[in-house]
Design a protein around this motif. Structure first.
Motif, mmCIF file in Angstrom:
data_model
loop_
_atom_site.group_PDB
_atom_site.id
_atom_site.type_symbol
_atom_site.label_atom_id
_atom_site.label_comp_id
_atom_site.label_asym_id
_atom_site.label_seq_id
_atom_site.Cartn_x
_atom_site.Cartn_y
_atom_site.Cartn_z
ATOM 1 N N PRO A 221 -2.520 2.537 -13.747
ATOM 2 C CA PRO A 221 -2.997 1.388 -14.424
ATOM 3 C C PRO A 221 -3.311 0.406 -13.246
ATOM 4 O O PRO A 221 -2.930 0.540 -11.961
ATOM 5 C CB PRO A 221 -2.103 0.831 -15.127
ATOM 6 C CG PRO A 221 -0.833 1.333 -14.743
ATOM 7 C CD PRO A 221 -1.085 2.776 -14.069
ATOM 8 N N PRO A 222 -4.316 -0.767 -13.310
ATOM 9 C CA PRO A 222 -4.528 -1.706 -12.304
ATOM 10 C C PRO A 222 -3.472 -2.539 -11.566
ATOM 11 O O PRO A 222 -3.683 -2.884 -10.737
ATOM 12 C CB PRO A 222 -5.634 -2.577 -12.866
ATOM 13 C CG PRO A 222 -5.633 -2.293 -14.368
ATOM 14 C CD PRO A 222 -4.986 -0.943 -14.488
ATOM 15 N N SER A 223 -2.423 -2.382 -12.588
ATOM 16 C CA SER A 223 -1.162 -3.213 -12.188
ATOM 17 C C SER A 223 -0.716 -2.534 -10.667
ATOM 18 O O SER A 223 -0.253 -3.546 -9.671
ATOM 19 C CB SER A 223 0.069 -3.265 -13.237
ATOM 20 O OG SER A 223 0.308 -1.809 -13.431
ATOM 21 N N GLY A 224 -0.697 -1.351 -10.425
ATOM 22 C CA GLY A 224 -0.468 -0.833 -9.233
ATOM 23 C C GLY A 224 -1.191 -1.520 -8.063
ATOM 24 O O GLY A 224 -0.719 -1.868 -6.885
ATOM 25 N N VAL A 225 -2.469 -1.511 -8.025
ATOM 26 C CA VAL A 225 -3.461 -2.349 -7.108
ATOM 27 C C VAL A 225 -3.196 -3.576 -6.972
ATOM 28 O O VAL A 225 -2.956 -4.085 -5.791
ATOM 29 C CB VAL A 225 -4.884 -1.947 -7.478
ATOM 30 C CG1 VAL A 225 -5.520 -2.527 -6.345
ATOM 31 C CG2 VAL A 225 -5.023 -0.420 -7.684
ATOM 32 N N ALA A 226 -3.012 -4.225 -7.815
ATOM 33 C CA ALA A 226 -2.459 -5.789 -7.954
ATOM 34 C C ALA A 226 -1.107 -5.833 -7.072
ATOM 35 O O ALA A 226 -1.013 -6.799 -6.276
ATOM 36 C CB ALA A 226 -2.360 -6.181 -9.272
ATOM 37 N N ARG A 240 -6.356 -1.461 7.193
ATOM 38 C CA ARG A 240 -6.617 -0.489 5.885
ATOM 39 C C ARG A 240 -5.144 -0.291 5.167
ATOM 40 O O ARG A 240 -4.360 0.113 5.715
ATOM 41 C CB ARG A 240 -7.276 0.731 6.233
ATOM 42 C CG ARG A 240 -8.768 0.881 6.623
ATOM 43 C CD ARG A 240 -9.142 2.381 7.028
ATOM 44 N NE ARG A 240 -10.695 1.870 7.284
ATOM 45 C CZ ARG A 240 -11.452 1.519 8.553
ATOM 46 N NH1 ARG A 240 -10.646 0.969 9.433
ATOM 47 N NH2 ARG A 240 -12.511 1.448 8.272
ATOM 48 N N ARG A 241 -5.146 -0.542 3.980
ATOM 49 C CA ARG A 241 -4.115 -0.437 2.963
ATOM 50 C C ARG A 241 -4.482 0.513 1.799
ATOM 51 O O ARG A 241 -4.833 0.045 0.749
ATOM 52 C CB ARG A 241 -3.858 -1.711 2.317
ATOM 53 C CG ARG A 241 -3.070 -2.667 3.638
ATOM 54 C CD ARG A 241 -1.826 -2.187 3.991
ATOM 55 N NE ARG A 241 -0.830 -2.370 3.122
ATOM 56 C CZ ARG A 241 0.389 -3.289 3.248
ATOM 57 N NH1 ARG A 241 0.048 -4.078 4.127
ATOM 58 N NH2 ARG A 241 0.984 -3.381 2.293
ATOM 59 N N PRO A 242 -4.293 1.704 1.901
ATOM 60 C CA PRO A 242 -4.332 2.639 0.858
ATOM 61 C C PRO A 242 -3.630 2.079 -0.430
ATOM 62 O O PRO A 242 -2.290 1.658 -0.196
ATOM 63 C CB PRO A 242 -3.990 4.062 1.118
ATOM 64 C CG PRO A 242 -4.180 4.069 2.610
ATOM 65 C CD PRO A 242 -3.980 2.603 3.124
ATOM 66 N N ALA A 243 -3.966 2.087 -1.650
ATOM 67 C CA ALA A 243 -3.233 1.278 -2.623
ATOM 68 C C ALA A 243 -2.392 1.924 -3.579
ATOM 69 O O ALA A 243 -1.733 1.388 -4.432
ATOM 70 C CB ALA A 243 -4.385 0.513 -3.503
ATOM 71 N N ASP A 244 -2.479 3.235 -3.402
ATOM 72 C CA ASP A 244 -1.479 4.255 -4.189
ATOM 73 C C ASP A 244 -1.276 5.424 -3.444
ATOM 74 O O ASP A 244 -1.751 5.758 -2.471
ATOM 75 C CB ASP A 244 -2.080 4.469 -5.638
ATOM 76 C CG ASP A 244 -3.679 4.805 -5.382
ATOM 77 O OD1 ASP A 244 -3.737 6.084 -5.196
ATOM 78 O OD2 ASP A 244 -4.623 4.180 -5.920
#
Length: 273
Positions: A221-226, A240-244
């Motif tokens: 879900p988008p909460s991980g990116v948040a 650069r920060r890969p988000a998951d």
């Protein structure tokens, strides 16, 4: 400012905050004690969070951009962080995509962040500090068959971000790219489709779209990116920060796996032979 807020509280503007990653980010930042202004196209229809302050902002409208930044400065006296999140998507072969469709997508995904960055930089330079967080995608460094214009807009955003970071760091301002992989939002499931279909692409396009939708259905879900965006605000600077987890793996594979092997794997992930 509310006395209950932390001394480390920052003033943050998040674009595209009515749903998906933008909404999740605005809520996460506000609940962490930051003062958050959520840019939405229709404030009267948006429901975000009691702690979040709504501001009218269509990133394709230059007047909205100027007005929204002025509103934040007037209400809060400063702006510490801009999160350029607003985005749209488009499905279709490059040959199927019209100039109008390509232009519309770039107006949101590229020119929107460009407008907002230009609008906040005078204030950030006067403050002697600031952070611009651009929400990109793994498709900012990977190709994407039948999402070529979307991938192009994110590649362009990455080039802009890296160049801008060099230009403004002497003023105490930095730029960060947050790069999610597929995320369970409506962005891709409700993506616009190129209006001019070409029969020769139909079978491959259908397989590719089905493969992408399967991956979105299984995506986090988008909460991980948040949470990743929250962590970069006070963390050590990395462009650069890969988000998951998947984004981090893809970033490494892109650099280290032989091109032919990577090409074959990528085609398979998009349902292509």
């Amino acid at each position: 400012m509310d006395q209950s807020r932390s001394k480390a509280s920052k003033v943050i503007l998040v674009t595209g905050a009515s749903s998906g990653i933008g909404k999740a980010t605005a809520i996460a930042l506000a609940e962490a004690g930051h003062r958050v202004f959520a840019g939405v196209r229709k404030p009267s229809e948006a429901i975000v969070h009691p702690l979040v302050e709504l501001v009218k902002l269509d990133v394709t409208n230059p007047d909205d951009v100027v007005s929204a930044v002025a509103h934040v400065e007037r209400e809060a006296g400063r702006l510490d962080v801009l999160v350029n999140n607003a985005g749209t998507s488009l499905v279709g072969a490059v040959e199927e995509t019209s100039d109008k469709e390509a232009s519309s997508l770039f107006q949101t995904n590229f020119f929107g962040p460009l407008r907002l960055s230009r609008a906040v930089l005078p204030l950030m330079r006067r403050q002697g500090q600031g952070l611009i967080v651009n929400v990109s995608s793994v498709l900012g460094f990977l190709p994407a068959p039948f999402m070529g214009l979307y991938a192009s807009s994110k590649h362009a955003l990455e080039g802009l971000s890296e160049s801008l970071d060099h230009e403004v760091r002497s003023f105490g301002v930095r730029v960060i790219l947050v790069e999610p992989s597929f995320t369970r939002t409506s962005l891709d499931t409700n993506a616009s489709v190129a209006s001019t279909g070409i029969d020769e692409y139909a079978a491959a396009r259908s397989k590719s779209v089905a493969a992408v939708r399967r991956q979105i259905a299984e995506a986090p879900p988008p909460s991980g990116v948040a949470a990743e965006i929250l962590s970069v605000i006070d963390g050590k600077h990395h462009l650069r920060r890969p988000a998951d987890r998947r984004a981090r793996i893809l970033s490494k594979l892109r650099r280290w796996v032989p091109a032919a092997q990577f090409d074959k794997s990528l085609r398979a992930s998009f349902g292509l032979s």
